[in-house]
Design a protein around this motif. Structure first.
Motif, PDB file in Angstrom:
ATOM      1  N   LEU A 153       4.305   0.690  -2.596  1.00  0.00           N
ATOM      2  CA  LEU A 153       2.841   0.799  -2.663  1.00  0.00           C
ATOM      3  C   LEU A 153       2.181  -0.316  -1.866  1.00  0.00           C
ATOM      4  O   LEU A 153       1.134  -0.105  -1.260  1.00  0.00           O
ATOM      5  N   LEU A 154       2.762  -1.498  -1.881  1.00  0.00           N
ATOM      6  CA  LEU A 154       2.173  -2.616  -1.163  1.00  0.00           C
ATOM      7  C   LEU A 154       2.272  -2.422   0.355  1.00  0.00           C
ATOM      8  O   LEU A 154       1.458  -2.954   1.099  1.00  0.00           O
ATOM      9  N   ARG A 155       3.245  -1.670   0.799  1.00  0.00           N
ATOM     10  CA  ARG A 155       3.442  -1.478   2.237  1.00  0.00           C
ATOM     11  C   ARG A 155       2.592  -0.347   2.809  1.00  0.00           C
ATOM     12  O   ARG A 155       2.493  -0.189   4.007  1.00  0.00           O
ATOM     13  N   GLN A 156       2.008   0.479   1.933  1.00  0.00           N
ATOM     14  CA  GLN A 156       1.190   1.595   2.423  1.00  0.00           C
ATOM     15  C   GLN A 156      -0.118   1.052   2.977  1.00  0.00           C
ATOM     16  O   GLN A 156      -0.701   0.123   2.418  1.00  0.00           O
ATOM     17  N   PRO A 157      -0.629   1.652   4.067  1.00  0.00           N
ATOM     18  CA  PRO A 157      -1.891   1.167   4.644  1.00  0.00           C
ATOM     19  C   PRO A 157      -3.109   1.509   3.808  1.00  0.00           C
ATOM     20  O   PRO A 157      -3.186   2.362   3.043  1.00  0.00           O
ATOM     21  N   PRO A 189       9.744  -4.251  -8.166  1.00  0.00           N
ATOM     22  CA  PRO A 189      10.424  -2.957  -8.226  1.00  0.00           C
ATOM     23  C   PRO A 189      10.184  -2.196  -6.916  1.00  0.00           C
ATOM     24  O   PRO A 189       9.169  -2.395  -6.238  1.00  0.00           O
ATOM     25  N   ALA A 190      11.106  -1.335  -6.572  1.00  0.00           N
ATOM     26  CA  ALA A 190      11.036  -0.601  -5.297  1.00  0.00           C
ATOM     27  C   ALA A 190       9.731   0.204  -5.192  1.00  0.00           C
ATOM     28  O   ALA A 190       9.126   0.282  -4.121  1.00  0.00           O
ATOM     29  N   ALA A 191       9.286   0.808  -6.291  1.00  0.00           N
ATOM     30  CA  ALA A 191       8.075   1.612  -6.253  1.00  0.00           C
ATOM     31  C   ALA A 191       6.853   0.749  -5.955  1.00  0.00           C
ATOM     32  O   ALA A 191       5.985   1.113  -5.156  1.00  0.00           O
ATOM     33  N   ALA A 192       6.801  -0.424  -6.571  1.00  0.00           N
ATOM     34  CA  ALA A 192       5.678  -1.322  -6.325  1.00  0.00           C
ATOM     35  C   ALA A 192       5.706  -1.872  -4.908  1.00  0.00           C
ATOM     36  O   ALA A 192       4.664  -2.002  -4.257  1.00  0.00           O
ATOM     37  N   ALA A 193       6.872  -2.198  -4.421  1.00  0.00           N
ATOM     38  CA  ALA A 193       6.984  -2.703  -3.053  1.00  0.00           C
ATOM     39  C   ALA A 193       6.551  -1.638  -2.058  1.00  0.00           C
ATOM     40  O   ALA A 193       5.893  -1.931  -1.064  1.00  0.00           O
TER      41      ALA A 193
END
Length: 118
Positions: free
Chosen positions: A114-118, A108-112
């Motif tokens: 979160l994964l990209r945040q440092p 899901p866009a929200a999970a993706a």
């Protein structure tokens, strides 16, 4: 004899008047027709310009569609390569079948995010 000459002169003057009147009517009709022809000629020139512009735009559209088709094919090839890499990932110790089965499931866009945040 004077009456005959006078009558012939009157007939000639009447014919000349009739001819002049018909000639002026013909000149008036010719003027109207000339204006109509000029207007239609301008319309044809305008339509020619519109057609040239439409042809130019059609050419640009064709070029754009060709570029888009190439881009789409490049994206498909890239996705196929990524999918091939995912399918051919070597397994490490501790990897399960379930962990490999979820690799091709979109996040899901929200999970993706979160994964990209440092």
């Amino acid at each position: 004899m004077n009456k005959i000459v006078l009558g012939a002169g009157a007939v000639l003057i009447a014919l000349l008047g009739l001819t002049t009147w018909r000639w002026s009517a013909a000149v008036e009709r010719e003027g109207k027709l000339s204006a109509t022809v000029a207007q239609r000629d301008q319309t044809i020139r305008d339509q020619g310009k519109d057609l040239a512009l439409a042809n130019t735009r059609a050419g640009i559209l064709d070029q754009s569609l060709t570029i888009l088709a190439g881009d789409r094919q490049a994206v498909r090839d890239g996705l196929a390569q990524i999918q091939s890499l995912i399918q051919n990932l070597p397994r490490s110790e501790g990897d399960s079948d379930a962990s490999f089965e979820c690799l091709d499931v979109p996040l899901p866009a929200a999970a993706a995010g979160l994964l990209r945040q440092p």
